[in-house]
Design an enzyme around this catalytic site. Structure first.
Site, short mmCIF file in Angstrom:
data_model
loop_
_atom_site.label_atom_id
_atom_site.label_comp_id
_atom_site.label_asym_id
_atom_site.label_seq_id
_atom_site.Cartn_x
_atom_site.Cartn_y
_atom_site.Cartn_z
N ARG A 103 33.05 -87.11 95.86
CA ARG A 103 34.19 -87.94 95.48
C ARG A 103 35.29 -87.97 96.53
NH1 ARG A 103 32.03 -85.69 90.94
NH2 ARG A 103 33.34 -83.84 91.03
N GLU A 110 27.07 -103.16 97.65
CA GLU A 110 26.70 -104.52 97.27
C GLU A 110 26.40 -104.55 95.77
OE1 GLU A 110 22.60 -106.14 97.99
OE2 GLU A 110 22.51 -104.48 99.42
N SER A 111 26.63 -105.68 95.15
CA SER A 111 26.55 -105.77 93.70
C SER A 111 25.38 -106.63 93.23
CB SER A 111 27.86 -106.36 93.15
OG SER A 111 27.75 -106.58 91.76
N GLY A 112 24.57 -106.03 92.36
CA GLY A 112 23.50 -106.78 91.73
C GLY A 112 23.99 -107.74 90.65
N ARG A 113 25.29 -107.68 90.35
CA ARG A 113 25.87 -108.64 89.40
C ARG A 113 26.19 -109.96 90.08
NH1 ARG A 113 30.88 -106.54 86.26
NH2 ARG A 113 30.33 -108.35 84.98
N ARG A 181 18.52 -107.45 86.58
CA ARG A 181 18.34 -106.32 87.50
C ARG A 181 17.90 -105.05 86.80
NH1 ARG A 181 24.51 -104.25 88.96
NH2 ARG A 181 25.27 -104.16 86.80
N ARG A 208 24.07 -81.46 102.43
CA ARG A 208 22.99 -82.44 102.49
C ARG A 208 22.11 -82.32 103.72
NH1 ARG A 208 22.37 -84.03 97.30
NH2 ARG A 208 24.39 -84.64 96.38
#
Length: 254
Positions: A103, A110-113, A181, A208
């Site tokens: 955070r 990018e938006s799948g909406r 989606r 990581r």
């Protein structure tokens, strides 16, 4: 929609689905940076030099390296925050879900909406270890057999192809993108910008990447480690003294 229209839509969807692509890599680009070792130095020296701290940034390299190492060793972390990295990342969505745990980054994905998602999916490469041995917290991954690799690749290609064809069918039928989606697997690639400072980046890298010289060992999923390794390359190039001190002190974020 007429039956002819339905047939045409199905044919169009099948043609588009045939363009499905599979990758086993990730993309990490440094698109913007205002980060250097000098940023650490002037921030640290203000405590003793006040307004003259900017004048002392050009001090000799040995003195500068020593100060940065001292800050890192004794975990005086705030001087490492006066900088910024913005990365462009292309990776499977399941990698981004792990990213969101960090955070201290700022994200825009990018938006799948609002747009149709491209048919690009992740399939593990030949070098990806497939088999987990041991108990949680004490397990290791080992190489899979040729049969296991074949099964993973064949199943991934089949399932992703079916899912994307279903996605296109719903879009052609007028179903909203945000609903359609829902059938897509988390192996589909997405893109995002991720912005952080060096202190946040060192914390991310410590968790990581898997390194034997780390004070606190980490066991990251390989796919996010691939992203982290490329980020570290950019970090080392932009802030070589800071990166060296971080490694020297066990890869622990200050």
């Amino acid at each position: 929609m007429t039956s002819d229209g339905t047939a045409e839509a199905a044919q169009r969807g099948a043609a588009e689905a045939s363009e499905i692509r599979f990758r086993s890599d990730v993309t990490v680009e440094l698109v913007k940076s205002s980060a250097s070792d000098a940023d650490v130095l002037f921030a640290a020296r203000v405590s003793t030099a006040g307004e003259k701290s900017l004048e002392e940034v050009g001090a000799d390299a040995e003195r500068s390296a020593g100060l940065i190492n001292y800050l890192m060793r004794d975990r005086h972390g705030s001087p490492f925050e006066h900088n910024q990295f913005t990365f462009y990342v292309s990776a499977p969505i399941f990698v981004f879900r792990e990213f969101m745990r960090h955070r201290t980054f700022s994200y825009n994905e990018e938006s799948g909406r609002y747009r149709r998602l491209e048919p690009v999916f992740y399939v593990p490469g030949a070098g990806r270890k497939l088999v987990q041995e041991g108990k949680p917290g004490r397990y290791v991954f080992v190489d899979g057999s040729p049969e296991q690799h074949a099964l993973v690749e064949q199943t991934t290609r089949r399932v992703c192809g079916e899912a994307y064809r279903g996605y296109l069918e719903m879009l052609e039928a007028g179903v909203a993108r945000e609903v359609a989606r829902g059938v897509l697997p988390v192996s589909i690639y997405s893109t995002m910008y991720a912005t952080c400072n060096a202190r946040a980046l060192m914390n991310f890298l410590s968790l990581r990447t898997k390194r034997e010289d780390s004070t606190f060992p980490s066991f990251p999923q390989r796919e996010i480690e691939m992203v982290a390794e490329r980020m570290e390359e950019h970090f080392a190039a932009a802030m070589p003294l800071t990166h060296a001190a971080w490694n020297r002190n066990g890869r622990v974020a200050p």
